[in-house]
Scaffold this motif. Structure first.
Motif, PDB file in Angstrom:
ATOM      1  N   UNK A 244      12.312   1.380  15.523  1.00  0.00           N
ATOM      2  CA  UNK A 244      11.093   0.217  15.707  1.00  0.00           C
ATOM      3  C   UNK A 244      11.074  -0.294  17.079  1.00  0.00           C
ATOM      4  N   UNK A 245       9.964  -0.596  17.663  1.00  0.00           N
ATOM      5  CA  UNK A 245       8.671  -0.456  17.096  1.00  0.00           C
ATOM      6  C   UNK A 245       7.904   0.754  17.149  1.00  0.00           C
ATOM      7  N   UNK A 246       8.661   1.807  17.626  1.00  0.00           N
ATOM      8  CA  UNK A 246       7.970   3.293  17.672  1.00  0.00           C
ATOM      9  C   UNK A 246       7.643   3.728  16.432  1.00  0.00           C
ATOM     10  N   UNK A 247       6.454   4.088  16.163  1.00  0.00           N
ATOM     11  CA  UNK A 247       6.190   4.794  14.691  1.00  0.00           C
ATOM     12  C   UNK A 247       6.918   6.112  14.512  1.00  0.00           C
ATOM     13  N   UNK A 248       7.068   6.460  13.492  1.00  0.00           N
ATOM     14  CA  UNK A 248       7.571   8.018  13.334  1.00  0.00           C
ATOM     15  C   UNK A 248       7.160   8.144  11.703  1.00  0.00           C
ATOM     16  N   UNK A 249       6.732   9.507  11.841  1.00  0.00           N
ATOM     17  CA  UNK A 249       6.405   9.895  10.278  1.00  0.00           C
ATOM     18  C   UNK A 249       7.529   9.779   9.249  1.00  0.00           C
ATOM     19  N   UNK A 250       8.785  10.230   9.656  1.00  0.00           N
ATOM     20  CA  UNK A 250       9.511  10.116   8.648  1.00  0.00           C
ATOM     21  C   UNK A 250      10.017   8.664   8.292  1.00  0.00           C
ATOM     22  N   UNK A 251      10.021   7.936   9.295  1.00  0.00           N
ATOM     23  CA  UNK A 251      10.262   6.584   8.955  1.00  0.00           C
ATOM     24  C   UNK A 251       8.980   5.723   8.153  1.00  0.00           C
ATOM     25  N   UNK A 252       8.124   5.987   8.408  1.00  0.00           N
ATOM     26  CA  UNK A 252       6.933   5.668   7.573  1.00  0.00           C
ATOM     27  C   UNK A 252       6.997   6.006   5.901  1.00  0.00           C
ATOM     28  N   UNK A 253       7.464   7.361   5.821  1.00  0.00           N
ATOM     29  CA  UNK A 253       7.821   7.857   4.381  1.00  0.00           C
ATOM     30  C   UNK A 253       9.015   6.761   3.820  1.00  0.00           C
ATOM     31  N   UNK A 254      10.094   6.583   4.632  1.00  0.00           N
ATOM     32  CA  UNK A 254      11.275   5.851   4.136  1.00  0.00           C
ATOM     33  C   UNK A 254      10.552   4.362   3.766  1.00  0.00           C
ATOM     34  N   UNK A 255       9.850   3.906   4.574  1.00  0.00           N
ATOM     35  CA  UNK A 255       9.456   2.580   4.348  1.00  0.00           C
ATOM     36  C   UNK A 255       8.545   2.194   3.262  1.00  0.00           C
ATOM     37  N   UNK A 256       7.776   3.478   2.941  1.00  0.00           N
ATOM     38  CA  UNK A 256       6.787   3.551   1.628  1.00  0.00           C
ATOM     39  C   UNK A 256       7.464   4.048   0.463  1.00  0.00           C
ATOM     40  N   UNK A 257       8.618   4.280   0.443  1.00  0.00           N
ATOM     41  CA  UNK A 257       9.232   4.959  -0.845  1.00  0.00           C
ATOM     42  C   UNK A 257       9.030   4.057  -2.006  1.00  0.00           C
ATOM     43  N   UNK A 258       9.264   2.657  -1.787  1.00  0.00           N
ATOM     44  CA  UNK A 258       9.327   1.718  -2.804  1.00  0.00           C
ATOM     45  C   UNK A 258       7.892   1.307  -3.284  1.00  0.00           C
ATOM     46  N   UNK A 259       7.040   1.608  -2.614  1.00  0.00           N
ATOM     47  CA  UNK A 259       5.438   1.164  -2.776  1.00  0.00           C
ATOM     48  C   UNK A 259       4.591   2.301  -3.260  1.00  0.00           C
ATOM     49  N   UNK A 260       5.241   3.291  -3.597  1.00  0.00           N
ATOM     50  CA  UNK A 260       4.522   4.671  -4.095  1.00  0.00           C
ATOM     51  C   UNK A 260       3.540   4.178  -5.247  1.00  0.00           C
ATOM     52  N   UNK A 261       3.999   3.590  -6.315  1.00  0.00           N
ATOM     53  CA  UNK A 261       2.986   3.179  -7.207  1.00  0.00           C
ATOM     54  C   UNK A 261       2.015   1.973  -7.120  1.00  0.00           C
ATOM     55  N   UNK A 262       2.642   1.330  -6.002  1.00  0.00           N
ATOM     56  CA  UNK A 262       1.663  -0.023  -6.040  1.00  0.00           C
ATOM     57  C   UNK A 262       0.682   0.405  -4.941  1.00  0.00           C
ATOM     58  N   UNK A 263       0.760   1.218  -3.664  1.00  0.00           N
ATOM     59  CA  UNK A 263      -0.136   1.725  -2.769  1.00  0.00           C
ATOM     60  C   UNK A 263       0.335   3.181  -2.226  1.00  0.00           C
TER      61      UNK A 263
END
Length: 301
Positions: A244-263
């Motif tokens: 961070x703060x450089x975006x990466x597809x893999x890290x975006x997936x890692x950060x989103x894994x706890x919000x799959x049901x919410x968003x």
């Protein structure tokens, strides 16, 4: 990883011209469809990466907590993440990161692997050949992603170290593919004529062998390019890729894994970016293989 074996078009038993044309047309149509689909998917990813250098809808480093986890809509075309960052902007800059890491890693593999493969083929059966190939076997004995994780963990998480880790495992791939493609060429008559004319092994490899295996290396390069994107995503997923703060597809997936049901869009969109880019490169490589191989080209026309 070696290049996949060419698919031979199925010809009818009769051998008539009409039969050959009828058998070749469907295969040729599928090859052209794969070429165009792969080219479009790859061009979209490349275009997004290049465009991100000069423009993104929003600043990827700015956070707006009040706009967190918004679904796709007019304000944010692909929605926002848990920090309120625009997902489209992050996907565009993430494409730049993933493509750059994979491209440089492939370049490292070609720069060192191709000369080693040519050297091994030119000295086949010698101690040099044995040392090069056994060294390749030693590297292949370990799972590539696991060793890449160990290398980046030891050297520190960063995009540069991810490039080095992925590039190291591309070297034996290109060395093995180059040697396998060069060995049959060294048995041909014009190679013997070049040796009689006084040309050395290095000059023959550069002037006669390398141009004749360039198509094989191009296809293998597209395959390793797609694998490099997957490897970079895997390293970023565990926090060892671009930081961070450089975006990466893999890290975006890692950060989103706890919000799959919410968003769910927060995880689905970067996942689709990875799948689409890798699929496009594989289709493009497969189509290039068919187009550059004279045997398949004559069967598909």
């Amino acid at each position: 990883m070696t290049a996949p074996r060419p698919r031979a078009a199925r010809l009818p038993a009769g051998g008539s011209g009409a039969g050959r044309s009828g058998a070749g047309r469907p295969e040729g149509g599928r090859a052209r469809l794969g070429l165009w689909l792969g080219a479009v998917l790859t061009a979209v990813a490349l275009g997004a990466a290049l465009l991100s250098f000069v423009w993104t809808p929003f600043d990827v480093t700015s956070m707006a907590i009040a706009d967190r986890l918004q679904p796709p809509g007019p304000g944010h075309w692909l929605g926002t993440d848990h920090f309120g960052r625009d997902i489209l902007s992050m996907v565009m800059v993430g494409a730049r990161t993933s493509l750059a890491v994979a491209l440089v890693a492939v370049g490292i593999g070609m720069t060192f692997g191709v000369p080693l493969g040519l050297w091994a083929a030119a000295t086949r059966g010698s101690l040099v050949d044995d040392v090069i190939m056994r060294g390749n076997d030693l590297i292949f004995a370990f799972p590539s992603l696991v060793i890449a994780i160990l290398i980046t963990a030891a050297m520190g998480p960063s995009a540069v170290n991810a490039i080095i880790a992925i590039g190291i495992f591309n070297i034996p791939v290109f060395a093995r593919v180059t040697r396998a493609g060069a060995l049959p060429i060294w048995t041909l008559d014009y190679i013997r004529a070049a040796r009689v004319a006084g040309k050395g092994r290095a000059r023959i490899s550069a002037e006669h062998v390398l141009p004749n295996i360039a198509n094989l290396l191009i296809v293998q390069g597209t395959i390793q390019f797609s694998l490099g994107i997957l490897a970079e995503a895997g390293l970023s997923y565990v926090g060892l890729g671009a930081q961070p703060p450089i975006p990466s597809w893999g890290r975006m997936l890692a950060e989103a894994q706890t919000m799959v049901t919410l968003a769910p869009h927060v995880a689905i969109i970067p996942g689709l970016a990875i799948v689409g880019t890798v699929l496009g490169l594989n289709l493009l490589g497969d189509a290039l293989r068919d187009a550059l191989d004279p045997r398949l080209r004559t069967r598909l026309t």
